[in-house]
Each structure stands twice: as structure tokens, then as C-alpha cells.
Scaffold this motif. Structure first.
Motif, PDB file in Angstrom:
ATOM      1  N   ALA A   1      47.037   6.877 -50.588  1.00 34.89           N
ATOM      2  CA  ALA A   1      48.422   5.873 -50.472  1.00 34.89           C
ATOM      3  C   ALA A   1      47.981   4.412 -50.270  1.00 34.89           C
ATOM      4  CB  ALA A   1      49.333   5.885 -49.394  1.00 34.89           C
ATOM      5  N   ILE A   2      46.524   4.036 -50.015  1.00 34.97           N
ATOM      6  CA  ILE A   2      46.481   2.620 -50.484  1.00 34.97           C
ATOM      7  C   ILE A   2      45.735   2.291 -51.553  1.00 34.97           C
ATOM      8  CG2 ILE A   2      44.574   1.207 -48.859  1.00 34.97           C
ATOM      9  CD1 ILE A   2      44.881   2.240 -47.006  1.00 34.97           C
ATOM     10  N   GLU A   3      44.871   3.260 -52.638  1.00 30.17           N
ATOM     11  CA  GLU A   3      44.069   3.319 -53.242  1.00 30.17           C
ATOM     12  C   GLU A   3      45.482   3.255 -54.572  1.00 30.17           C
ATOM     13  OE1 GLU A   3      42.010   6.505 -56.280  1.00 30.17           O
ATOM     14  OE2 GLU A   3      40.394   5.594 -54.173  1.00 30.17           O
ATOM     15  N   ALA A   4      46.744   4.389 -54.140  1.00 24.91           N
ATOM     16  CA  ALA A   4      47.999   4.637 -54.902  1.00 24.91           C
ATOM     17  C   ALA A   4      48.372   2.820 -55.791  1.00 24.91           C
ATOM     18  CB  ALA A   4      48.979   5.175 -55.197  1.00 24.91           C
ATOM     19  N   MET A   5      48.640   3.007 -54.083  1.00 28.12           N
ATOM     20  CA  MET A   5      48.958   1.265 -54.760  1.00 28.12           C
ATOM     21  C   MET A   5      48.083   0.054 -54.877  1.00 28.12           C
ATOM     22  SD  MET A   5      51.758  -1.003 -53.910  1.00 28.12           S
ATOM     23  CE  MET A   5      52.794  -1.099 -52.011  1.00 28.12           C
ATOM     24  N   ARG A   6      47.850  -0.320 -54.523  1.00 28.73           N
ATOM     25  CA  ARG A   6      46.234  -1.116 -55.244  1.00 28.73           C
ATOM     26  C   ARG A   6      46.070  -0.773 -57.354  1.00 28.73           C
ATOM     27  NH1 ARG A   6      41.859   0.054 -52.055  1.00 28.73           N
ATOM     28  NH2 ARG A   6      41.325   1.352 -53.604  1.00 28.73           N
ATOM     29  N   ASP A   7      46.567   0.458 -57.371  1.00 31.98           N
ATOM     30  CA  ASP A   7      46.141   0.781 -58.137  1.00 31.98           C
ATOM     31  C   ASP A   7      48.339   0.424 -59.599  1.00 31.98           C
ATOM     32  OD1 ASP A   7      43.945   1.426 -58.746  1.00 31.98           O
ATOM     33  OD2 ASP A   7      43.796   3.712 -57.982  1.00 31.98           O
ATOM     34  N   GLY A   8      48.921   0.875 -58.499  1.00 33.57           N
ATOM     35  CA  GLY A   8      49.373   0.299 -59.088  1.00 33.57           C
ATOM     36  C   GLY A   8      51.290   0.796 -59.146  1.00 33.57           C
TER      37      GLY A   8
ATOM     38  N   PHE B   1      39.408  16.494 -65.070  1.00 31.79           N
ATOM     39  CA  PHE B   1      40.662  14.934 -65.822  1.00 31.79           C
ATOM     40  C   PHE B   1      41.855  15.535 -64.792  1.00 31.79           C
ATOM     41  CE2 PHE B   1      42.311  12.658 -67.992  1.00 31.79           C
ATOM     42  CZ  PHE B   1      41.921  11.371 -68.151  1.00 31.79           C
ATOM     43  N   GLY B   2      42.077  17.326 -65.325  1.00 32.45           N
ATOM     44  CA  GLY B   2      43.642  16.726 -65.181  1.00 32.45           C
ATOM     45  C   GLY B   2      43.980  16.798 -63.235  1.00 32.45           C
ATOM     46  N   ILE B   3      42.969  16.738 -62.811  1.00 31.42           N
ATOM     47  CA  ILE B   3      43.291  17.164 -61.163  1.00 31.42           C
ATOM     48  C   ILE B   3      43.608  15.192 -61.027  1.00 31.42           C
ATOM     49  CG2 ILE B   3      42.538  16.791 -58.985  1.00 31.42           C
ATOM     50  CD1 ILE B   3      41.597  19.984 -59.460  1.00 31.42           C
ATOM     51  N   TYR B   4      42.789  14.451 -62.029  1.00 27.57           N
ATOM     52  CA  TYR B   4      42.791  12.988 -61.447  1.00 27.57           C
ATOM     53  C   TYR B   4      44.060  12.628 -62.451  1.00 27.57           C
ATOM     54  CZ  TYR B   4      41.885   8.175 -62.916  1.00 27.57           C
ATOM     55  OH  TYR B   4      41.740   6.817 -63.040  1.00 27.57           O
ATOM     56  N   ALA B   5      44.270  13.095 -63.406  1.00 34.90           N
ATOM     57  CA  ALA B   5      45.205  12.943 -63.782  1.00 34.90           C
ATOM     58  C   ALA B   5      46.610  13.004 -62.614  1.00 34.90           C
ATOM     59  CB  ALA B   5      45.947  13.368 -65.071  1.00 34.90           C
TER      60      ALA B   5
ATOM     61  N   ALA C   1      46.622  23.881 -52.322  1.00 34.19           N
ATOM     62  CA  ALA C   1      46.676  22.439 -53.079  1.00 34.19           C
ATOM     63  C   ALA C   1      45.607  22.297 -52.971  1.00 34.19           C
ATOM     64  CB  ALA C   1      47.494  22.165 -52.322  1.00 34.19           C
ATOM     65  N   TYR C   2      45.160  21.446 -53.748  1.00 30.78           N
ATOM     66  CA  TYR C   2      43.407  20.162 -53.665  1.00 30.78           C
ATOM     67  C   TYR C   2      44.468  18.863 -53.477  1.00 30.78           C
ATOM     68  CZ  TYR C   2      42.966  25.472 -55.894  1.00 30.78           C
ATOM     69  OH  TYR C   2      42.282  26.242 -55.428  1.00 30.78           O
ATOM     70  N   PHE C   3      43.731  17.938 -52.196  1.00 33.53           N
ATOM     71  CA  PHE C   3      43.806  17.096 -52.040  1.00 33.53           C
ATOM     72  C   PHE C   3      42.752  15.619 -53.048  1.00 33.53           C
ATOM     73  CE2 PHE C   3      44.140  13.625 -48.863  1.00 33.53           C
ATOM     74  CZ  PHE C   3      45.166  12.816 -49.152  1.00 33.53           C
ATOM     75  N   VAL C   4      43.440  14.993 -53.223  1.00 33.83           N
ATOM     76  CA  VAL C   4      42.519  13.977 -53.198  1.00 33.83           C
ATOM     77  C   VAL C   4      42.629  12.199 -53.318  1.00 33.83           C
ATOM     78  CG1 VAL C   4      41.797  12.848 -55.915  1.00 33.83           C
ATOM     79  CG2 VAL C   4      42.321  15.068 -55.848  1.00 33.83           C
ATOM     80  N   PRO C   5      41.606  12.635 -51.840  1.00 31.83           N
ATOM     81  CA  PRO C   5      42.324  11.406 -51.388  1.00 31.83           C
ATOM     82  C   PRO C   5      41.729   9.778 -52.054  1.00 31.83           C
ATOM     83  CG  PRO C   5      40.290  12.999 -49.811  1.00 31.83           C
ATOM     84  CD  PRO C   5      41.050  12.953 -50.744  1.00 31.83           C
ATOM     85  N   SER C   6      40.594   9.659 -52.377  1.00 31.55           N
ATOM     86  CA  SER C   6      40.317   8.917 -53.467  1.00 31.55           C
ATOM     87  C   SER C   6      40.048   9.058 -55.293  1.00 31.55           C
ATOM     88  CB  SER C   6      38.703   8.383 -53.075  1.00 31.55           C
ATOM     89  OG  SER C   6      38.841   7.189 -54.351  1.00 31.55           O
ATOM     90  N   ARG C   7      41.037   8.337 -56.451  1.00 34.07           N
ATOM     91  CA  ARG C   7      40.689   8.735 -57.412  1.00 34.07           C
ATOM     92  C   ARG C   7      40.019   8.682 -57.703  1.00 34.07           C
ATOM     93  NH1 ARG C   7      44.940   7.690 -60.567  1.00 34.07           N
ATOM     94  NH2 ARG C   7      44.835   8.936 -61.739  1.00 34.07           N
TER      95      ARG C   7
END
Length: 471
Positions: A4-11, A150-154, A227-233
Motif C-alpha cells: 500500500a505504501i509503495e502503491a501510494m507513492r506510485d500514484g 511481467f504479468g504479475i508485475y502488471a 494467490a501470489y502476493f507482491v509486497p514490492s512491485r
């Protein structure tokens, strides 16, 4: 919390607030913002949690959907970190330790979610030899691995986790997804075990290995299945780009070919920014073998640059050392050889010419950034080797250090003459300029920005599916 913190920073503020009640707007959470949280501290805190293992049933719990709860957690970690921050180096060794203090931050500050990162790494590592080495080691085609990664990243841009069905449009299978997870991920229990096995009481906790850089995917299960969780994209992107180095480095053919690909990339990039009036040529054959990798000549000013490219990545032992050069001098030998190669090339090709030349050791990783405390030691070793090679002092031209990203920025923003002048003035005994770093910089104001080098083209050449993917 981490996602969540990274998502906020990324907009992605709306997505972030679905999981964490956050104040302000995305700009407030970026570097310099009033709610900025250093991403490397989040990463270190996550590792700390994994090391401690699963929470006891009767343990007190922080509410990490609350910003106050997050702040309290990070303050506790910061107190622990500060208490041991100087445990393995003396106060007079702070300058020597600067590279280690800086390196956890470097990738975050450079930026990870960009075409530059993808284009450079996939061009350099997704060669035929690299693909063969990757398949031999992991049993999956590199192109499929990259497509899944890259699919997981997107897919994790607005959701912290995805399920296998999300990737079905890519034409990949659940088996292939599981293979990718085995390479760059783990179950939660596996991550607990990894954190314990990679701990080291002699290294401050801030400098231990990063789980989200090495294994950024967390496999979890619920009533609906896996499910596949990504703490930091950002760190997932790092792992499927620059991290490919660690998948192929043990194979001699792939390692050699990646070095050649990096030299070719540097040549293309320098040609792009040099302009039609200057000659930019690859290495030449000499009486002692091949010259330095790139030769830039400007006939109108009788000046030029001799560039030696070094692809070797900075190993973990250097990143975690409180005194990198003293503890890991052998790891820096590649940089020393680069300096000597430039002097040897000048001695062979230019010592009797009218050309005024300077040198640049161009590195995939900027080995000497913030390396003020040991840059002079590198040149001392280089002079010793030059003495043995019989290179006269008069042929030991100025040689500057530069990382690939920083050098491209210079080429894009500054004129050739200013870069050449800065390289000539670079002094290994006096590298404490305004940038406080042992890397080439130009003090003059930029006069404009040239058109960017096309990294998208490199990606399409490396992985043909890129232009066809719906991700």
C-alpha cells in the motif's frame, strides 16, 4: 502495508487506501514529501518480521491498516537499527562505509518501473547463451519466465495479489506460473526459513539480504485457492531485469556473451548521443590484443574519449562491508583493470598523435559512487599494474568513473565538450565535489535535453512477445 505504501507513492492512491488509511496525496509520500517513508526501511522491517516468524496466538497486534500503527512499527524498527548502526565500524571509518550506507537506497532512487531498466537488462541478459543457461538452471524458457514475471508485475499495480486466472490471457499455464514462483518466490513458511538462514549477527540488520529483491513473490492460500502476493512491485521489476545476472553468471558462455552485449549497448547509446560529426567506433586490434571497448574522436577539436565497459555486478560481500575496499579488494580488480586498459590503449594508439584524450570506466553498476574513501586506492593499484606493463607516466591520461545510468544522463543533458572537459578534470585524489561521489559529473548548467535512446526497441529484439502481449 508494504504494498500500500509503495502503491501510494506510485500514484495508485485509491487502491492503496483500500488497504491502509493513508493521509495526504501521492506527492506527500514521495521523496521530500511530508509523509515519505524510506522504502528500504519498509523492506528491512518486512525482513525483520519474517525472521521473527509467525505471531503467537496471544501476541499483541498492531493495526497496520492505520497510519498511526505503521508509524509506531517503523519507529520501533528505527530505534533497533540506530542502536546497532555503528557496531562493526569505528567512527573514523564512516567515509569508508558510505557505499554500504548508500547502496540500499540506490535502486529506489534510480527508479525501477521504467523502460530503461527493462531494455538494458533484457538486451544484456536475454541473449541466446543467456536463455540456454537459464533453461539449464531452472527448466523453463527465459521468455516465458519474463512474460509471467511481467504479468504479475502488471497485475499487482492496483491489487497486492493476483490469482493464476489473471495470467490466462498470456497463454501461460499454471505449471509455468508455479515454476516462476519456485525461482523468485516462496510460501510464507519458506520465507520465514529463508530469513533465518540468511541472518548474520555480525552484520547490522539494515544491511542483511533483501527478501523482496531476491524472492519478491509470496505464495499464500485461502478458501479460493492460491494467490501470489507482491509486497514490492519495484523489487519484482528489479528481480526480472537486473536480477537475471544471478541466474546466468555461473555459466561462462552466458557471462561472456552478456559482457559483449553490454559493450554493444554502450556503443549504441554513445553513438546515439554523440552526433554525426564525431567518430564513435568499437575496439581495435593492437599489438597487445584488443583495445578499450569504445573510441570516441572529435576531429574538429582534436579530442576524444577512451571508454572501457565493465558489466560485473557488485557482489553482496561488497554491499554489506563496513570498509568495502579493504575487505573486498579482489572484487574491485575489474575496475583497476579497466583503468589500466585505457592507459594501455592510449599508449598504443594515441601517444604519438595530436589527439588529446581522456578515459572513462563505464560500469553496469556504479562501483565507485560515494566511494571517495577508496577511489585513490584503486588508482594506486592501477599505477602499480601500469608499472609492470611498462606504460609510461606520460601516457596515463585522466580516467573518470561512471555508472551506465549516470553517464547516459550526462550524454543526454550536456554537450560533448563539457563532458570531455569534466573527464579531463576528474581527479582521483579530489572527488569530494558537490555530488559527494566518486563518479563523473558536469558542473556546468545543462543547455537542453537530447532525444532519448529507444529502449523499447531493445526489448522487442530481446523478447519478441513484448509487442504482442496484452499485459
Amino acid at each position: 502495508m508494504s504494498w500500500a505504501i509503495e502503491a501510494m507513492r506510485d500514484g495508485f492512491d485509491e487502491a492503496a487506501r483500500r488497504h491502509l488509511h493513508m493521509p495526504g496525496n501521492p506527492a506527500d509520500h514521495q521523496i521530500g514529501g511530508k509523509f515519505f517513508v524510506a522504502p528500504w526501511s519498509i523492506d528491512a522491517t518486512l525482513r525483520e518480521k519474517l525472521f521473527l516468524g509467525p505471531a503467537e496466538n496471544d501476541a499483541k497486534r498492531l493495526n497496520l491498516r492505520s497510519w498511526n500503527g505503521v508509524a509506531k512499527l517503523l519507529n520501533i524498527y528505527t530505534s533497533l537499527s540506530n542502536a546497532e548502526s555503528v557496531m562493526d565500524y569505528s567512527p573514523n571509518g564512516v567515509l569508508a562505509a558510505m557505499p554500504r550506507l548508500f547502496w540500499p537506497q540506490y535502486d529506489w532512487q534510480l527508479g525501477t518501473s521504467n523502460m530503461f531498466r527493462v531494455g538494458r537488462a533484457w538486451h544484456v541478459y536475454a541473449t541466446d547463451e543467456g536463455k540456454a543457461a537459464f533453461y539449464s538452471k531452472h527448466g523453463i524458457d527465459l521468455e516465458i519466465f519474463l512474460k509471467v514475471g511481467f504479468g504479475i508485475y502488471a497485475g499487482s499495480a492496483e491489487h497486492p495479489a493476483i490469482r493464476a486466472g489473471y495470467l490466462s490471457a498470456l497463454g501461460t499455464t499454471k505449471t509455468q506460473l508455479h515454476q516462476v514462483r519456485q525461482i523468485i518466490g516462496n510460501t510464507l513458511e519458506g520465507h520465514y526459513e529463508w530469513a533465518k538462514n540468511t541472518s548474520n549477527p555480525d552484520i547490522p540488520r539494515d544491511f542483511l539480504r533483501s527478501v523482496t529483491k531476491e524472492r519478491p513473490i509470496f505464495e499464500v492460500s485461502d478458501a479460493k485457492g492460491r494467490a501470489y502476493f507482491v509486497p514490492s512491485r519495484s523489487n519484482l521489476m528489479l528481480r526480472i531485469t537486473d536480477g537475471l545476472y544471478y541466474d546466468i553468471v555461473s555459466d561462462p558462455d552466458a557471462r561472456r556473451r552478456s559482457g559483449e552485449a553490454f559493450e554493444g549497448l554502450c556503443l549504441k547509446m554513445v553513438k546515439h548521443y554523440a552526433g554525426a560529426s564525431r567518430s564513435v567506433e568499437p575496439e581495435r586490434r593492437t599489438s597487445y590484443g584488443m583495445s578499450a571497448d569504445i573510441l570516441v574522436e572529435d576531429d574538429s577539436t582534436s579530442t576524444g574519449l577512451i571508454i572501457e565497459c565493465k558489466i560485473r555486478r557488485i557482489p553482496q560481500k561488497v554491499l554489506t562491508s563496513p570498509d568495502p575496499f579493504e575487505d573486498c579488494a579482489d572484487a574491485f580488480d575489474d575496475i583497476v583493470k579497466g583503468i589500466v586498459q585505457i592507459w594501455r590503449t592510449y599508449h598504443e594508439l594515441y601517444s604519438t598523435s595530436h589527439m588529446n584524450m581522456s578515459g572513462i570506466v563505464l560500469q553496469y553498476d556504479p562501483w565507485t559512487i560515494l566511494g571517495n574513501a577508496f577511489v585513490s586506492k584503486l588508482f594506486y593499484s592501477a599505477h602499480e599494474k601500469a608499472n609492470v606493463a611498462g606504460i609510461p607516466d606520460s601516457d596515463r591520461i585522466p580516467v573518470a568513473m561512471a555508472g551506465y545510468f549516470d553517464f547516459e544522463n550526462l550524454l543526454r543533458k550536456h554537450e560533448y565538450c563539457d563532458i570531455f572537459e569534466a573527464a579531463c578534470d576528474w581527479d582521483s585524489e579530489n572527488v569530494y565535489g558537490s555530488e559527494f561521489g566518486g563518479v563523473l559529473s558536469v558542473e556546468k548548467q545543462s543547455k537542453g535535453t537530447k532525444s532519448a535512446f529507444d529502449y523499447g526497441k531493445l526489448v522487442k529484439e530481446a523478447v519478441p512477445w513484448w509487442g504482442e502481449s496484452s499485459v
